[in-house]
Each structure stands twice: as C-alpha cells, then as structure tokens.
Design an enzyme around this catalytic site. Structure first.
Site, PDB file in Angstrom:
ATOM      1  N   GLU A  87      -2.180  -8.059  -4.797  1.00  0.00           N
ATOM      2  CA  GLU A  87      -2.005  -9.136  -5.766  1.00  0.00           C
ATOM      3  C   GLU A  87      -0.736  -8.971  -6.590  1.00  0.00           C
ATOM      4  OE1 GLU A  87      -6.002  -8.228  -7.203  1.00  0.00           O
ATOM      5  OE2 GLU A  87      -5.069  -7.879  -9.143  1.00  0.00           O
ATOM      6  N   CYS A 114       4.786  -9.420 -11.875  1.00  0.00           N
ATOM      7  CA  CYS A 114       4.193  -8.087 -11.813  1.00  0.00           C
ATOM      8  C   CYS A 114       3.874  -7.817 -10.338  1.00  0.00           C
ATOM      9  CB  CYS A 114       2.940  -8.124 -12.681  1.00  0.00           C
ATOM     10  SG  CYS A 114       2.033  -6.618 -12.678  1.00  0.00           S
ATOM     11  N   CYS A 124      -5.181   2.252  -4.971  1.00  0.00           N
ATOM     12  CA  CYS A 124      -4.488   3.342  -5.661  1.00  0.00           C
ATOM     13  C   CYS A 124      -5.319   4.607  -5.567  1.00  0.00           C
ATOM     14  CB  CYS A 124      -4.259   2.979  -7.135  1.00  0.00           C
ATOM     15  SG  CYS A 124      -3.299   4.235  -8.008  1.00  0.00           S
ATOM     16  N   CYS A 142      -7.764   6.084 -12.153  1.00  0.00           N
ATOM     17  CA  CYS A 142      -7.958   6.022 -13.605  1.00  0.00           C
ATOM     18  C   CYS A 142      -9.294   5.318 -13.867  1.00  0.00           C
ATOM     19  CB  CYS A 142      -6.810   5.272 -14.280  1.00  0.00           C
ATOM     20  SG  CYS A 142      -5.227   6.045 -13.952  1.00  0.00           S
ATOM     21  N   CYS A 169      -9.496   1.352 -14.496  1.00  0.00           N
ATOM     22  CA  CYS A 169      -8.638   0.449 -13.722  1.00  0.00           C
ATOM     23  C   CYS A 169      -9.312  -0.042 -12.437  1.00  0.00           C
ATOM     24  CB  CYS A 169      -7.340   1.184 -13.385  1.00  0.00           C
ATOM     25  SG  CYS A 169      -6.258   0.243 -12.298  1.00  0.00           S
ATOM     26  N   CYS A 197      -4.548  -5.252 -13.202  1.00  0.00           N
ATOM     27  CA  CYS A 197      -4.256  -4.985 -11.801  1.00  0.00           C
ATOM     28  C   CYS A 197      -5.505  -4.633 -10.996  1.00  0.00           C
ATOM     29  CB  CYS A 197      -3.195  -3.905 -11.670  1.00  0.00           C
ATOM     30  SG  CYS A 197      -3.659  -2.316 -12.316  1.00  0.00           S
TER      31      CYS A 197
END
Ligand code: SAH
Ligand code: SF4
Length: 379
Positions: free
Chosen positions: A100, A121, A128, A132, A135, A348
């Site tokens: 995205e 962005c 990922c 975290c 997130c 995100c």
C-alpha cells in the site's frame, strides 16, 4: 515452485533502469548514446508502459529492449479516501502480493513543507520483519523486499491516477527501508535524478526503526535525502517493550550511530508516536528532550492510529499537548501532527491486513470519508 523462485527468473523492470544502464545497454549494441536519454524520457517523463510506444526508437532497438526488460503488472486494487483528503492505494504486484501507498494532499505539519504540497508515503517491503507491537505491517510477518522498480512505480502509478505531480516522497509505508538498502538507494537515485522523476533530495525522507549499522552507512552516502528515526520510547525499558529492534540495537548503540550520522549529514528528525499509558509520561518527555538536544533533532509527535486487533490507543488531546509542552519548555522543536487518514486505516499495513484474502479481482473501491471525519480533519 515458490514465489521467490519465480521472481528470480523474471527480467529486470522498465521502471528500475538508470541512465547509466541505458547508456551501457545501447553502447553494447552499437546504438548512439543519445538514445539512452530517449529511453529514460519515455519511461520516466512520458511514462509509457511498453517499448512499442517508444515511437522515435528504431524497431530493432525496441525489440532488443523488450527482450531484456519487462513492464510487470502493478494494479491498483483498492482505493480508500476522497480527492481532497488522504487517499490510500492498495497495489497488487506481479506475484499477487499486496502493498500500500498513501497520498497526502496537503501536509502543513509534516516536515515543515508549505501546505500546498502532495506527499506520497511509499512502501519498501511486503510486510515487515521487525514486528513493532503497535504496527499493522509487522502483524503478518515479512514476505519479500520490493525492488527499486516497484518503489518507483508506486509514485508513477499514483501520479498517473491523480493527474497531479507529487512533491514529497516519504518511505514510511510498509516495511523497513534500511533492511532493503541496496534497492532503496537505487530507487532514490531514480526518484531524484533529473532524467528520472526529478524530485529534489530534500523532498525525500527515509524513516527507520533504528538499524544502527545502516544509519552509519547512510552517513557516508552522498545524496542529501532526509532521515527520520522512529524513536517511540526514550529509555530502553519503554522502547524495548514496543520495538523488538531495540534489543538488537539498544539506545546507546543507536544514538552513537545517530551522533555519527548527524556529524556527517547535519541533521535528522525523530518520529514519536504517542501511545496512551505506554510512552506518553512526563518522564519520557524529559528523557526525549535530552536525546533531541544531544542530536539537535526536531520531533514529530504522532498520535497513535488505532489498529484493529491491537490493544493500544492514543492519549487524550490534553496529554498529547502536555507532552509537547514539556519538550518545548526544554528547548526542543516539537510538532504535534493532527494526523490524517485515521478513518481510512492510514497507518502503514492496515489496508493490506483488512484486504488480504478478500480482493479476488480488480475492483477499485472509492470510500468517501464521512462528514464527521472531514470536520475533524479540518478542525
Ligand atoms: N519501518 C520504518 C518505516 C515504516 S513505518 C519505521 O518504522 O520507521 C512508518 C512510521 O509509521 C513509523 O514511525 C511507525 O512507527 C509509524 N506507525 C506504525 N504504525 C502506526 C500506527 N498504528 N499509528 C501511528 N504511526 C504508526
Ligand atoms: Fe516494521 Fe516500521 Fe512497522 Fe516497525 S513500525 S513493524 S519497523 S514497518
């Protein structure tokens, strides 16, 4: 056969070609070097999707280019938001992976740019690996790195879709850009080059969760793009609780890398998301002020964007402002972002997470943000 095996066989993409490579390719075939500028002009200025459209190149050369390079599918499968506010794009890649990108039309509180600018962005990875705790991108783990062409294409496709020029690029979408450094630097080179997208290096920002060795590497990188560090905790105890990367690179190691970077490059910015009851105390603000003064860094405070399935929430507006006032009292420049896109899952990784398994075919979905949300964004 796995997806990564398939990907390793594919031809390099059109939107990842540099001028130097085009020169090299043409020289080897005995074509005059001015042809290289024609090729990059077609790709990055006219933005054609196939070599057939490059009408001022000889047929033979077009066929040779087509044999060597590819223009893979990259479709917009969902679009959330409306034209005058934040728009979020979900792309499907050649191997069916989803990524995205977010378009933010005016960003007065972002990085000090004038308010009539359009910021995009960009994602740097599918998923990922850094996990975290707050997130959405980390929730489904890591699938693969994006190549430079896929990063550049996000900008090209969104500019084509909107018919408007992008002024700023921030690598703050899905993924950890510094874990994909080679492709990132190649993409930035193309985005920045006059023969490429021509976006000034000072209008390109890379955000990192704090990979100390790569921050040192970037200090020696000649291009003057900006670096933003996602700090989110001013002591190892608090940062370690929400960012596993802090175990590998605790604050002492990370801040020494930042000292080195700032000594070489002049400055960096901190991002600090405010999460209620986790990192929003007066003590954290005081510690954060010390770190910011040490590095002469400006701080962007970002109220946490809720993620479905995660327990975290943003502090009250009063707490956010108190946190900011402590920083200011200690001589630190700190902006409090009235972030956009809360209602369209703009943090995100959220849109991808909501969509995985639900998008079977290409159906662009315009979801206008309701009046209530618009009023909140204007206020
Ligand atoms: N991996 C890089 C860049 C992508 S994340 C990094 O971590 O910096 C971009 C920014 O979005 C980071 O500062 C990240 O902490 C922040 N972010 C992630 N989830 C968020 C959420 N739910 N609300 C607000 N900001 C979030
Ligand atoms: Fe990865 Fe950045 Fe999300 Fe952390 S905040 S999981 S590093 S994308």
């Amino acid at each position: 056969m796995t997806v990564s095996q398939v990907c390793s066989f594919v031809k390099p993409s059109l939107t990842g070609i540099t001028l130097e490579e085009a020169v090299d390719f043409l020289e080897k075939r005995g074509a005059p070097s001015y042809r290289a500028r024609q090729v990059t002009h077609w790709i990055y200025k006219k933005r054609v999707a196939s070599f057939d459209a490059m009408t001022d190149l000889p047929n033979e050369l077009r066929a040779e280019l087509a044999a060597e390079f590819d223009s893979p599918k990259m479709e917009i499968v969902r679009l959330l938001g409306s034209k005058d506010t934040t728009q979020k794009f979900l792309f499907r890649l050649r191997d069916e992976n989803l990524i995205e990108s977010v378009l933010i039309p005016a960003s007065p509180a972002l990085y000090g740019q004038p308010s009539d600018r359009r910021t995009i962005c960009v994602s740097s990875q599918v998923g990922c690996a850094y996990g975290c705790k707050f997130c959405a991108s980390g929730l489904e783990g890591f699938a693969r790195n994006l190549d430079a062409a896929e990063m550049v294409r996000q900008i090209i496709e969104i500019e084509k879709f909107c018919g408007e020029k992008i002024d700023n690029v921030v690598f703050m979408g899905m993924g950890e850009p510094l874990a994909n450094l080679k492709n990132l630097l190649r993409a930035i080179g193309i985005i920045n080059a006059p023969w490429g997208l021509g976006i000034g290096a000072r209008h390109i920002t890379v955000s990192t969760s704090g990979l100390a060795p790569q921050i040192r590497e970037l200090a020696n990188e000649p291009t003057q793009f900006r670096l933003a560090l996602s700090l989110h905790g001013a002591t190892d105890e608090v940062r370690g609780q929400i960012m596993p990367v802090n175990r590998k690179y605790p604050l002492k190691v990370l801040l020494e890398a930042c000292d080195y970077y700032v000594a070489k490059k002049g400055r960096m910015t901190f991002e600090y998301i405010l999460i209620a009851g986790v990192n929003d105390t007066d003590e954290q603000a005081l510690e954060l002020a010390k770190i910011a003064r040490r590095l002469s860094a400006k701080i962007n405070l970002i109220p946490y964007n809720t993620v479905e399935g995660l327990e975290w929430s943003r502090p009250s507006r009063e707490r956010q402002q108190k946190f900011q006032s402590i920083l200011r009292k200690h001589g630190v420049v700190a902006t409090l972002r009235r972030e956009k896109g809360h209602d369209i899952a703009a943090a995100c990784g959220q849109l991808r997470l909501q969509t995985m398994g639900t998008v079977g075919k290409s159906d662009i979905e315009h979801v206008a943000i309701g009046n209530r949300a618009r009023r909140r964004q204007r206020s």
